[in-house]
Write a protein that holds these residues in place. Structure first.
Motif, PDB file in Angstrom:
ATOM      1  N   ALA A 110       0.815  -1.213   0.000  1.00 50.69           N
ATOM      2  CA  ALA A 110       0.000   0.000   0.000  1.00 50.69           C
ATOM      3  C   ALA A 110       0.850   1.263   0.000  1.00 50.69           C
ATOM      4  O   ALA A 110       0.309   2.355  -0.189  1.00 50.69           O
ATOM      5  N   ASP A 111       2.183   1.134   0.207  1.00 49.44           N
ATOM      6  CA  ASP A 111       3.046   2.307   0.122  1.00 49.44           C
ATOM      7  C   ASP A 111       3.633   2.477  -1.279  1.00 49.44           C
ATOM      8  O   ASP A 111       4.469   3.349  -1.503  1.00 49.44           O
ATOM      9  N   ASP A 112       3.219   1.626  -2.230  1.00 46.58           N
ATOM     10  CA  ASP A 112       3.481   1.836  -3.647  1.00 46.58           C
ATOM     11  C   ASP A 112       2.209   2.376  -4.298  1.00 46.58           C
ATOM     12  O   ASP A 112       1.099   2.158  -3.794  1.00 46.58           O
ATOM     13  N   TRP A 113       2.350   3.058  -5.431  1.00 56.73           N
ATOM     14  CA  TRP A 113       1.177   3.615  -6.102  1.00 56.73           C
ATOM     15  C   TRP A 113       0.217   2.515  -6.535  1.00 56.73           C
ATOM     16  O   TRP A 113       0.614   1.504  -7.106  1.00 56.73           O
ATOM     17  N   LEU A 114      -1.073   2.726  -6.255  1.00 58.33           N
ATOM     18  CA  LEU A 114      -2.144   1.834  -6.672  1.00 58.33           C
ATOM     19  C   LEU A 114      -3.195   2.651  -7.420  1.00 58.33           C
ATOM     20  O   LEU A 114      -3.530   3.764  -7.001  1.00 58.33           O
ATOM     21  N   LEU A 115      -3.692   2.111  -8.515  1.00 60.96           N
ATOM     22  CA  LEU A 115      -4.735   2.773  -9.290  1.00 60.96           C
ATOM     23  C   LEU A 115      -6.092   2.239  -8.855  1.00 60.96           C
ATOM     24  O   LEU A 115      -6.344   1.032  -8.911  1.00 60.96           O
ATOM     25  N   PHE A 116      -6.974   3.125  -8.423  1.00 63.67           N
ATOM     26  CA  PHE A 116      -8.318   2.767  -7.988  1.00 63.67           C
ATOM     27  C   PHE A 116      -9.287   3.265  -9.068  1.00 63.67           C
ATOM     28  O   PHE A 116      -9.443   4.472  -9.265  1.00 63.67           O
ATOM     29  N   VAL A 117      -9.889   2.327  -9.777  1.00 65.17           N
ATOM     30  CA  VAL A 117     -10.849   2.654 -10.829  1.00 65.17           C
ATOM     31  C   VAL A 117     -12.227   2.296 -10.312  1.00 65.17           C
ATOM     32  O   VAL A 117     -12.505   1.127 -10.023  1.00 65.17           O
ATOM     33  N   HIS A 118     -13.100   3.301 -10.119  1.00 63.08           N
ATOM     34  CA  HIS A 118     -14.435   2.965  -9.648  1.00 63.08           C
ATOM     35  C   HIS A 118     -15.529   3.503 -10.542  1.00 63.08           C
ATOM     36  O   HIS A 118     -15.366   4.497 -11.245  1.00 63.08           O
ATOM     37  N   HIS A 119     -16.644   2.779 -10.490  1.00 62.22           N
ATOM     38  CA  HIS A 119     -17.788   3.051 -11.338  1.00 62.22           C
ATOM     39  C   HIS A 119     -19.043   2.927 -10.493  1.00 62.22           C
ATOM     40  O   HIS A 119     -19.191   1.980  -9.727  1.00 62.22           O
ATOM     41  N   SER A 120     -19.931   3.914 -10.609  1.00 59.26           N
ATOM     42  CA  SER A 120     -21.211   3.851  -9.912  1.00 59.26           C
ATOM     43  C   SER A 120     -22.321   3.641 -10.931  1.00 59.26           C
ATOM     44  O   SER A 120     -22.670   4.566 -11.671  1.00 59.26           O
ATOM     45  N   PRO A 121     -22.881   2.430 -11.010  1.00 56.72           N
ATOM     46  CA  PRO A 121     -23.881   2.153 -12.033  1.00 56.72           C
ATOM     47  C   PRO A 121     -25.274   2.676 -11.709  1.00 56.72           C
ATOM     48  O   PRO A 121     -26.101   2.837 -12.608  1.00 56.72           O
ATOM     49  N   THR A 122     -25.540   2.965 -10.416  1.00 56.42           N
ATOM     50  CA  THR A 122     -26.910   3.332 -10.063  1.00 56.42           C
ATOM     51  C   THR A 122     -26.964   4.090  -8.748  1.00 56.42           C
ATOM     52  O   THR A 122     -26.109   3.931  -7.877  1.00 56.42           O
ATOM     53  N   SER A 123     -27.974   4.955  -8.619  1.00 59.35           N
ATOM     54  CA  SER A 123     -28.339   5.546  -7.330  1.00 59.35           C
ATOM     55  C   SER A 123     -29.847   5.757  -7.337  1.00 59.35           C
ATOM     56  O   SER A 123     -30.444   6.019  -8.390  1.00 59.35           O
ATOM     57  N   GLY A 124     -30.470   5.639  -6.184  1.00 59.09           N
ATOM     58  CA  GLY A 124     -31.908   5.807  -6.056  1.00 59.09           C
ATOM     59  C   GLY A 124     -32.371   5.240  -4.732  1.00 59.09           C
ATOM     60  O   GLY A 124     -31.629   4.516  -4.051  1.00 59.09           O
ATOM     61  N   ASP A 125     -33.599   5.574  -4.321  1.00 60.12           N
ATOM     62  CA  ASP A 125     -34.167   5.069  -3.077  1.00 60.12           C
ATOM     63  C   ASP A 125     -33.298   5.436  -1.877  1.00 60.12           C
ATOM     64  O   ASP A 125     -33.196   4.692  -0.910  1.00 60.12           O
ATOM     65  N   GLY A 126     -32.636   6.598  -1.962  1.00 61.71           N
ATOM     66  CA  GLY A 126     -31.797   7.035  -0.848  1.00 61.71           C
ATOM     67  C   GLY A 126     -30.495   6.277  -0.721  1.00 61.71           C
ATOM     68  O   GLY A 126     -29.836   6.332   0.316  1.00 61.71           O
ATOM     69  N   ARG A 127     -30.086   5.561  -1.795  1.00 67.10           N
ATOM     70  CA  ARG A 127     -28.863   4.763  -1.765  1.00 67.10           C
ATOM     71  C   ARG A 127     -28.099   4.937  -3.067  1.00 67.10           C
ATOM     72  O   ARG A 127     -28.681   5.244  -4.100  1.00 67.10           O
ATOM     73  N   GLY A 128     -26.782   4.718  -3.011  1.00 69.13           N
ATOM     74  CA  GLY A 128     -25.958   4.701  -4.213  1.00 69.13           C
ATOM     75  C   GLY A 128     -24.965   3.559  -4.120  1.00 69.13           C
ATOM     76  O   GLY A 128     -24.499   3.215  -3.038  1.00 69.13           O
ATOM     77  N   LEU A 129     -24.652   2.955  -5.269  1.00 70.50           N
ATOM     78  CA  LEU A 129     -23.735   1.814  -5.312  1.00 70.50           C
ATOM     79  C   LEU A 129     -22.501   2.159  -6.125  1.00 70.50           C
ATOM     80  O   LEU A 129     -22.602   2.741  -7.212  1.00 70.50           O
ATOM     81  N   THR A 130     -21.344   1.800  -5.603  1.00 68.66           N
ATOM     82  CA  THR A 130     -20.085   1.961  -6.326  1.00 68.66           C
ATOM     83  C   THR A 130     -19.311   0.659  -6.266  1.00 68.66           C
ATOM     84  O   THR A 130     -19.247   0.007  -5.220  1.00 68.66           O
ATOM     85  N   THR A 131     -18.733   0.272  -7.395  1.00 68.63           N
ATOM     86  CA  THR A 131     -17.842  -0.873  -7.443  1.00 68.63           C
ATOM     87  C   THR A 131     -16.509  -0.417  -8.018  1.00 68.63           C
ATOM     88  O   THR A 131     -16.464   0.501  -8.843  1.00 68.63           O
ATOM     89  N   GLY A 132     -15.431  -0.997  -7.559  1.00 70.03           N
ATOM     90  CA  GLY A 132     -14.116  -0.536  -8.002  1.00 70.03           C
ATOM     91  C   GLY A 132     -13.101  -1.660  -8.070  1.00 70.03           C
ATOM     92  O   GLY A 132     -13.282  -2.724  -7.469  1.00 70.03           O
ATOM     93  N   GLN A 133     -12.036  -1.416  -8.815  1.00 69.88           N
ATOM     94  CA  GLN A 133     -10.917  -2.344  -8.917  1.00 69.88           C
ATOM     95  C   GLN A 133      -9.625  -1.600  -8.587  1.00 69.88           C
ATOM     96  O   GLN A 133      -9.479  -0.425  -8.921  1.00 69.88           O
ATOM     97  N   VAL A 134      -8.711  -2.307  -7.933  1.00 71.00           N
ATOM     98  CA  VAL A 134      -7.441  -1.724  -7.513  1.00 71.00           C
ATOM     99  C   VAL A 134      -6.317  -2.454  -8.244  1.00 71.00           C
ATOM    100  O   VAL A 134      -6.258  -3.691  -8.248  1.00 71.00           O
ATOM    101  N   TRP A 135      -5.418  -1.655  -8.855  1.00 68.46           N
ATOM    102  CA  TRP A 135      -4.339  -2.191  -9.677  1.00 68.46           C
ATOM    103  C   TRP A 135      -2.987  -1.665  -9.190  1.00 68.46           C
ATOM    104  O   TRP A 135      -2.883  -0.538  -8.725  1.00 68.46           O
ATOM    105  N   THR A 136      -1.948  -2.477  -9.361  1.00 71.82           N
ATOM    106  CA  THR A 136      -0.600  -1.984  -9.120  1.00 71.82           C
ATOM    107  C   THR A 136      -0.164  -1.117 -10.293  1.00 71.82           C
ATOM    108  O   THR A 136      -0.773  -1.125 -11.366  1.00 71.82           O
TER     109      THR A 136
END
Length: 294
Positions: free
Chosen positions: A238-264
């Motif tokens: 975790a002390d090396d650079w990591l790329l965090f790519v996240h995408h939120s496909p939906t929000s509604g009903d007082g909630r939001g969802l995000t999914t992401g991938q972490v890469w070296t």
């Protein structure tokens, strides 16, 4: 970072830690989750590494106050071990975590290719995108000191990809700013600590665009993590650079969802993150509650 992740162990299967602020007056959820997985890790065979965690946030924690982590053994098999952790503060349950650990196995290895992104060295250390990212974090919080963050300019914060199709997409480089020990458990906990920093905002940006609201999520929305899950595919530092790519496909009903991938930095997929967040528009008041951006 050692001080941030420090845990006392006053009794078997019981750990104490102090969590920093996220939003003003509220404990940072990623810190609680990081402490919980580290506490669970301390009760399993060192040959086993965490491969997944699933947590639920039950109530708001108070920053700079002790949190008690109680670890329960659910299973110790030949390869896999399962632990349940309950985090309490002043007797109130804040967070529950189930974490699974396993021994390394020799097997075929594959993963998808890392999406394109500028090298972190090519990105500015300070930018408007970074300022917006930090806008919901208490200025005095140690998060700002221990985590180095470099958002990729032109993504969701700047009106970029996904806005016109109902989604939100963001790329961000991050790392722990100081060198860390070689202990894989500490690096897994540090990744957990960082993983909760921006996913809520990605879900929130889609909500702001859908409602035509201007300004930052911290100014207009009440945000709080509901649940958080991570699958650790491969070890990383975790002390090396990591790329965090996240995408939120939906929000509604007082909630939001995000999914992401972490890469070296070299393109290895190391983790997948999912989070659902409570997402509500602020009511106009003379003394608004502080926003929580976990």
């Amino acid at each position: 970072m050692r001080e941030v992740l420090h845990l006392d162990n006053p009794h078997p299967n019981t750990y104490h830690g102090v969590c920093a602020a996220g939003g003003r007056g509220r404990a940072y959820g990623g810190h609680i989750a990081a402490h919980a997985v580290l506490a669970a890790h301390r009760t399993v065979d060192p040959e086993r590494a965490v491969h997944s965690l699933h947590g639920y946030f039950l109530s708001m924690g108070r920053p700079d106050e002790q949190v008690r982590y109680e670890v329960q053994t659910l299973r110790d098999g030949g390869t896999y071990a399962l632990r349940h952790v309950t985090a309490r503060q002043r007797g109130d349950e804040l967070f529950t975590l189930t974490a699974s650990f396993k021994k390394v196995e020799e097997a075929a290895d594959r993963h998808v290719v890392m999406p394109p992104a500028p090298d972190p060295a090519a990105l500015p250390t300070q930018s408007e995108a970074a300022n917006r990212l930090w806008s919901g974090i208490d200025p005095a919080s140690p998060i700002r000191r221990v985590v180095d963050v470099r958002p990729v300019l032109g993504d969701a914060d700047d009106g970029g990809s996904g806005a016109e199709t109902g989604g939100q997409h963001r790329r961000m480089w991050f790392r722990i700013a100081s060198d860390m020990p070689d202990d894989p458990a500490v690096h897994a906990a540090a990744l957990t600590y960082c993983s909760d920093l921006t996913v809520a905002r990605t879900a929130a940006l889609g909500h702001l665009r859908a409602t035509g609201t201007t300004g930052t999520p911290a100014q207009n929305l009440y945000l709080a993590s509901l649940d958080h899950a991570i699958w650790f595919h491969r070890p990383c530092r975790a002390d090396d650079w990591l790329l965090f790519v996240h995408h939120s496909p939906t929000s509604g009903d007082g909630r939001g969802l995000t999914t992401g991938q972490v890469w070296t930095r070299t393109g290895t997929l190391v983790a997948t993150v999912n989070q659902e967040v409570l997402l509500r528009t602020r009511r106009s008041t003379t003394t608004p509650e502080p926003a929580l951006v976990p």
